[in-house]
Design an enzyme around this catalytic site. Structure first.
Site, short mmCIF file in Angstrom:
data_model
loop_
_atom_site.label_atom_id
_atom_site.label_comp_id
_atom_site.label_asym_id
_atom_site.label_seq_id
_atom_site.Cartn_x
_atom_site.Cartn_y
_atom_site.Cartn_z
N THR A 106 35.50 40.83 35.65
CA THR A 106 36.61 41.64 36.11
C THR A 106 36.13 43.09 36.25
O THR A 106 35.58 43.65 35.31
CB THR A 106 37.78 41.58 35.11
OG1 THR A 106 38.19 40.22 34.97
CG2 THR A 106 38.95 42.42 35.57
N LYS A 182 42.41 40.10 41.31
CA LYS A 182 42.32 39.88 39.86
C LYS A 182 42.99 41.02 39.10
O LYS A 182 43.64 40.79 38.07
CB LYS A 182 40.85 39.77 39.44
CG LYS A 182 40.64 39.59 37.93
CD LYS A 182 41.25 38.30 37.40
CE LYS A 182 41.13 38.16 35.89
NZ LYS A 182 39.77 37.94 35.42
N LYS A 250 40.19 47.28 28.40
CA LYS A 250 39.34 47.46 29.59
C LYS A 250 40.14 47.27 30.88
O LYS A 250 40.12 48.14 31.77
CB LYS A 250 38.18 46.46 29.55
CG LYS A 250 37.37 46.37 30.85
CD LYS A 250 36.26 45.36 30.75
CE LYS A 250 36.71 43.92 30.66
NZ LYS A 250 37.19 43.38 31.97
#
Length: 311
Positions: A106, A182, A250
């Site tokens: 990601t 995503k 994150k």
């Protein structure tokens, strides 16, 4: 093609870099489909487990990538992906011309696009292919893959995609689109987990029977996939990491950076991110992301279930 039809893909060699909970399942799914899979991880024990299950192992990513038609990178973020490709002993120097690199980390879409340009300049192919579905679906070969890249990258990656995924969405002909999809998913996932944890801790503060709360809410309009999936961790008092707090520190950080660059407001992301940061700061960063319920409880005095005895 059947995911269990071994032998059909014996001519294809794939390397998997990163044999964590997701990468291990992805490697095993390809192995079941008859692909010759070489696994690599910074933890030698993970490589040993993959070898014990019939795969092959390598001590470095560069060694794993030598001679591979497909390299699948299942690491945490863009920085790790760049290091694997272009750092010391990077695989960009050892991959054979014409091979395809499948990036499942990601990351910011701009980072994915930049990495693709650098990889393709070397005569290689790059498929931006982040994943969703969790460790169970990785193990069963039923992931959702949000992919973008050239037609040739898709064609070269197809045997691996068919083995690893239940659904492959082809989202564009340039890297970055998969990463952007995503991040939309991660926005929703991170906010939904925070909302689920807020709700169950709120119910605890009201003195409600939490098992009954779970039964009622999962049959009501307020339910979400994340409530249904994460609240059982709270009810069991078990915060063994399946998806960690740090993942959403994150990922929601990336969403916030992307939104700031576009001057787009994300107030729900901002509020949720503060709760993940609080959990991380309290020493829960590597615990399950349902640990946000513990932060709500600590702030409010709500009592959550203790861990149940095992066995």
């Amino acid at each position: 093609m059947s995911k269990t039809n071994a032998g059909r893909q014996n001519a294809i060699v794939a390397a998997v870099v990163g044999l964590g909970s997701m990468g291990m399942g992805m490697a095993k799914s390809m192995h079941r489909a008859g692909i010759d899979v070489i696994g690599c991880d910074i933890a030698p024990a993970a490589v040993d487990r993959f070898i014990a299950d019939g795969g092959r192992g390598a001590t470095t990513a560069a060694d794993a990538a030598k001679g591979a038609d497909i390299v699948v990178s299942v690491v945490v973020n863009g920085a790790q992906t760049e290091a694997i490709l272009f750092g010391p002993n990077g695989i960009a120097d050892t991959m054979q011309p014409g091979a395809v690199f499948i990036s499942s980390a990601t990351m910011d879409p701009a980072v994915a696009w930049d990495l693709a340009q650098r990889v393709e300049a070397l005569g290689l192919h790059y498929l931006d292919a982040p994943i969703s579905g969790g460790a169970a679906k990785a193990a069963s070969g039923e992931l959702t893959i949000m992919a973008s890249g050239s037609r040739q990258a898709f064609e070269l990656a197809r045997p691996a995609l068919d083995a690893m995924a239940g659904k492959v969405y082809e989202l564009g002909d340039a890297a970055g689109a998969g990463a952007a999809f995503k991040m939309v998913n991660q926005l929703l996932a991170g906010v939904h987990i925070a909302a689920a944890c807020e709700a169950i801790a709120f119910a605890a503060k009201q003195g409600l029977d939490l098992d009954k709360v779970y039964e009622v809410i999962t049959a009501s309009a307020g339910n979400s996939w994340m409530f249904e999936n994460r609240v059982p961790h709270v009810l069991a008092g078990d915060y063994t990491p399946l998806s960690t707090v740090e993942i959403f520190v994150k990922d929601l950080g990336i969403v916030q950076d992307m939104a700031r660059a576009e001057r787009y407001p994300v107030p729900l992301v901002a509020a949720a991110l503060q709760m993940y940061l609080a959990a991380s700061g309290a020493g829960m960063g590597h615990d399950d992301d349902a640990s946000l319920a513990r932060i709500y409880a600590s702030l409010s005095g709500a009592r959550l279930p203790d861990a149940k005895p095992k066995g």
